[in-house]
Write a protein that holds these residues in place. Structure first.
Motif, mmCIF file in Angstrom:
data_model
loop_
_atom_site.group_PDB
_atom_site.id
_atom_site.type_symbol
_atom_site.label_atom_id
_atom_site.label_comp_id
_atom_site.label_asym_id
_atom_site.label_seq_id
_atom_site.Cartn_x
_atom_site.Cartn_y
_atom_site.Cartn_z
ATOM 1 N N GLN A 1 0.913 -1.234 -0.281
ATOM 2 C CA GLN A 1 0.424 0.056 0.187
ATOM 3 C C GLN A 1 1.034 1.127 -0.208
ATOM 4 O O GLN A 1 0.560 2.671 -0.601
ATOM 5 C CB GLN A 1 -0.757 0.602 1.281
ATOM 6 N N ILE A 2 2.166 1.235 0.993
ATOM 7 C CA ILE A 2 3.007 2.438 0.578
ATOM 8 C C ILE A 2 3.697 2.018 -0.313
ATOM 9 O O ILE A 2 3.897 3.999 -0.652
ATOM 10 C CB ILE A 2 3.199 2.464 1.533
ATOM 11 N N PHE A 3 3.651 0.949 -0.746
ATOM 12 C CA PHE A 3 4.695 1.500 -2.959
ATOM 13 C C PHE A 3 3.365 2.092 -3.857
ATOM 14 O O PHE A 3 3.776 3.256 -4.313
ATOM 15 C CB PHE A 3 4.841 -0.135 -2.326
ATOM 16 N N MET A 4 1.954 1.431 -3.646
ATOM 17 C CA MET A 4 1.064 2.142 -4.299
ATOM 18 C C MET A 4 1.151 3.720 -4.383
ATOM 19 O O MET A 4 1.561 4.296 -4.817
ATOM 20 C CB MET A 4 0.008 2.043 -4.658
ATOM 21 N N ARG A 5 1.348 3.894 -2.828
ATOM 22 C CA ARG A 5 0.949 5.708 -2.457
ATOM 23 C C ARG A 5 1.985 6.292 -2.548
ATOM 24 O O ARG A 5 1.860 7.185 -2.997
ATOM 25 C CB ARG A 5 0.044 5.904 -1.534
ATOM 26 N N ARG A 6 3.692 6.122 -2.440
ATOM 27 C CA ARG A 6 4.461 6.417 -2.459
ATOM 28 C C ARG A 6 5.383 5.885 -3.011
ATOM 29 O O ARG A 6 6.688 5.597 -2.679
ATOM 30 C CB ARG A 6 4.639 7.213 -0.880
ATOM 31 N N PRO A 7 5.545 5.195 -5.097
ATOM 32 C CA PRO A 7 6.315 4.786 -4.399
ATOM 33 C C PRO A 7 7.886 5.929 -4.993
ATOM 34 O O PRO A 7 9.189 4.976 -5.370
ATOM 35 C CB PRO A 7 6.604 4.487 -6.216
ATOM 36 N N ALA B 1 12.729 4.868 -3.867
ATOM 37 C CA ALA B 1 13.820 5.176 -5.374
ATOM 38 C C ALA B 1 14.764 4.019 -5.779
ATOM 39 O O ALA B 1 15.060 4.230 -4.142
ATOM 40 C CB ALA B 1 14.077 6.951 -5.653
ATOM 41 N N GLY B 2 15.349 4.411 -6.803
ATOM 42 C CA GLY B 2 17.031 3.105 -6.492
ATOM 43 C C GLY B 2 16.676 2.426 -6.466
ATOM 44 O O GLY B 2 17.490 1.184 -6.649
ATOM 45 N N ARG B 3 14.952 1.183 -6.213
ATOM 46 C CA ARG B 3 14.813 0.174 -5.980
ATOM 47 C C ARG B 3 14.092 -0.522 -6.782
ATOM 48 O O ARG B 3 13.541 -1.237 -6.529
ATOM 49 C CB ARG B 3 14.435 -0.480 -4.264
ATOM 50 N N PHE B 4 14.104 0.276 -7.962
ATOM 51 C CA PHE B 4 13.165 -0.593 -8.756
ATOM 52 C C PHE B 4 13.399 -1.584 -9.472
ATOM 53 O O PHE B 4 12.320 -2.299 -9.923
ATOM 54 C CB PHE B 4 12.237 0.905 -9.903
ATOM 55 N N ASP B 5 14.517 -1.999 -9.268
ATOM 56 C CA ASP B 5 14.606 -3.658 -9.785
ATOM 57 C C ASP B 5 14.435 -4.538 -9.067
ATOM 58 O O ASP B 5 13.734 -5.574 -9.954
ATOM 59 C CB ASP B 5 16.768 -3.347 -10.161
ATOM 60 N N ASN B 6 13.869 -3.794 -7.784
ATOM 61 C CA ASN B 6 13.606 -4.789 -6.479
ATOM 62 C C ASN B 6 12.352 -4.483 -5.955
ATOM 63 O O ASN B 6 12.884 -3.883 -5.074
ATOM 64 C CB ASN B 6 14.739 -5.117 -5.895
ATOM 65 N N PRO B 7 11.431 -4.264 -6.852
ATOM 66 C CA PRO B 7 9.942 -3.493 -6.123
ATOM 67 C C PRO B 7 9.620 -4.823 -5.101
ATOM 68 O O PRO B 7 9.590 -5.943 -5.330
ATOM 69 C CB PRO B 7 9.144 -3.273 -6.508
ATOM 70 N N PHE C 1 13.771 -4.036 7.143
ATOM 71 C CA PHE C 1 12.145 -2.684 6.729
ATOM 72 C C PHE C 1 13.188 -1.763 5.603
ATOM 73 O O PHE C 1 14.359 -1.869 6.057
ATOM 74 C CB PHE C 1 12.445 -2.319 7.647
ATOM 75 N N PRO C 2 12.296 -1.748 4.556
ATOM 76 C CA PRO C 2 13.161 -1.630 3.253
ATOM 77 C C PRO C 2 12.844 0.752 3.636
ATOM 78 O O PRO C 2 13.500 0.909 2.876
ATOM 79 C CB PRO C 2 12.205 -2.067 2.428
ATOM 80 N N LEU C 3 12.306 0.813 4.733
ATOM 81 C CA LEU C 3 12.372 2.369 3.971
ATOM 82 C C LEU C 3 12.960 3.319 5.576
ATOM 83 O O LEU C 3 13.218 2.639 6.765
ATOM 84 C CB LEU C 3 10.681 2.618 4.817
ATOM 85 N N PRO C 4 12.690 4.268 5.537
ATOM 86 C CA PRO C 4 13.416 4.723 6.559
ATOM 87 C C PRO C 4 12.698 4.419 7.656
ATOM 88 O O PRO C 4 11.772 4.386 7.982
ATOM 89 C CB PRO C 4 13.780 6.442 6.524
#
Length: 111
Positions: free
Chosen positions: A40-46, A50-56, A67-70
Motif C-alpha cells: 500500500q505504501i509502494f502504491m501511494r509513495r513509489p 527510489a533506486g530500488r525499482f529493480d527489486n520492488p 525494513f525497507p524504508l526510513p
C-alpha cells in the motif's frame, strides 16, 4: 544501532493490540498485514522506493527481513498492521479503533 526488521513493525503493532503474548494474533498473520501495508505504501509513495525499482516490494517478506524504508515509517506500517488486525477481529471488534489506526496510516503516507 539496531536495524529494523518486519518483526520490529509486528512487535510495535502488538502494543495497541494488547497482544504481547501473541495469544490473539500469530506472527504470520501480522506479517501478512505488514506485507500488504508495504504494498500500500509502494502504491501511494513509489518515491520512497527510489533506486530500488529493480527489486520492488512483492509482498513476500519474512519477519527477519530488513525494513525497507526510513525508520520513521516503521510506526506508520505498525498502524496499518494494527488497523487490519482490528478490522478482522470479530470477537473484539472496535470499528472506531480500526478506523483511527487506518487514518494514522493514511496520513503518514500522504504526499
Amino acid at each position: 544501532m539496531m536495524a529494523f526488521t518486519y518483526q520490529s513493525a509486528v512487535d510495535l503493532a502488538r502494543v495497541p493490540l494488547n497482544d504481547a503474548g501473541k495469544d490473539r494474533y500469530p506472527d504470520l498473520i501480522l506479517l501478512s498485514f505488514a506485507n500488504q501495508g508495504i504494498l500500500q505504501i509502494f502504491m501511494r509513495r513509489p518515491d520512497l522506493f527510489a533506486g530500488r525499482f529493480d527489486n520492488p516490494p512483492d509482498g513476500g517478506n519474512l519477519l527477519a527481513d530488513a525494513f525497507p524504508l526510513p525508520a520513521e515509517y516503521l510506526q506508520i506500517l505498525a498502524d496499518y498492521i494494527t488497523a487490519r488486525a482490528e478490522m478482522t477481529d470479530d470477537e473484539y471488534v472496535n470499528a472506531g479503533r480500526a478506523a483511527m489506526f487506518m487514518q494514522l496510516f493514511m496520513s503518514g503516507v500522504a504526499t
